[in-house]
Design a protein around this motif. Sequence first.
Motif, short mmCIF file in Angstrom:
data_model
loop_
_atom_site.label_atom_id
_atom_site.label_comp_id
_atom_site.label_asym_id
_atom_site.label_seq_id
_atom_site.Cartn_x
_atom_site.Cartn_y
_atom_site.Cartn_z
N GLU B 17 17.57 57.36 25.19
CA GLU B 17 18.44 57.31 26.36
C GLU B 17 19.90 57.27 25.92
OE1 GLU B 17 15.54 54.98 29.54
OE2 GLU B 17 17.09 53.86 28.47
N ASN B 18 20.77 57.52 26.88
CA ASN B 18 22.21 57.41 26.62
C ASN B 18 22.69 56.01 26.96
OD1 ASN B 18 22.15 60.13 26.00
ND2 ASN B 18 22.99 60.78 27.98
N THR B 20 26.20 53.80 27.86
CA THR B 20 27.60 53.88 28.24
C THR B 20 28.20 52.48 28.32
OG1 THR B 20 27.25 55.91 29.53
CG2 THR B 20 29.25 54.65 29.98
N ARG B 60 27.40 61.76 17.84
CA ARG B 60 26.78 61.41 19.14
C ARG B 60 27.68 60.55 20.01
NH1 ARG B 60 22.88 58.09 18.74
NH2 ARG B 60 23.19 57.46 16.58
N LEU B 75 30.37 56.62 25.19
CA LEU B 75 29.03 57.12 25.46
C LEU B 75 28.34 57.40 24.13
CD1 LEU B 75 26.77 58.41 27.25
CD2 LEU B 75 28.04 60.56 27.06
N THR B 77 25.02 59.15 22.89
CA THR B 77 23.93 59.98 23.38
C THR B 77 22.70 59.85 22.48
OG1 THR B 77 24.73 61.89 22.11
CG2 THR B 77 25.53 61.64 24.38
N SER B 79 20.29 57.67 21.99
CA SER B 79 20.40 56.46 21.18
C SER B 79 19.18 56.26 20.29
CB SER B 79 20.59 55.25 22.09
OG SER B 79 19.47 55.09 22.93
#
Lengths: 113, 112
Positions: B17-18, B20, B60, B75, B77, B79
């Motif tokens: 998942e990302n 933030t 990333r 962010l 990306t 992960s």
Amino acid sequence: DAGITQSPRHKVTETGTPVTLRCHQTENHRYMYWYRQDPGHGLRLIHYSYGVKDTDKGEVSDGYSVSRSKTEDFLLTLESATSSQTSVYFCAISSGRRQETQYFGPGTRLLVL
Amino acid sequence: SQQGEEDPQALSIQEGENATMNCSYKTSINNLQWYRQNSGRGLVHLILIRSNEREKHSGRLRVTLDTSKKSSSLLITASRAADTASYFCATVFNTGGFKTIFGAGTRLFVKA
């Protein structure tokens, strides 16, 4: 860790005793900093140096003094340690002016009983 | 206080998942930096974005800066478990001399 060492890495001391922490760099960087890190506070600047014998206070300098007699060494002294100075202490260096990237040492964990 | 403040304080996500993280500050800045700290280690610099830049990328990592809102986002990306760490923003501003203020950090936990 960008050629930065801190000693000691761990220390336990008693209230009222003097303590000196050492930061040593091999990068020949002009600026050196001492921070303390406490839960919920992030890093807070204690003192910094912009050259040999040139130092200035940070935001939490009370109870601390510093010295820089050589480019590579920056000493932090707690003249009379208190329990409120229990913390993790980090040294950092930067090459240029103060707004550039800082490189951190591994930290010293200090416990004042 | 002129300190940068991160949001959220803690974040737990699944691998892939990302993630933030946000940073807000109160005064005009020269630049803003993001650092990572693994448990028991010193901070490691990730990326620096200057006040006249709006977005920067590094692998990333994607950082945005909105000076009108005095905020920045980091962010990460796709992960990985190895991204588990605390992330700090550092705001650099000039008040007759440059000053760097670190926020309290966001603790990121990436579950494998």
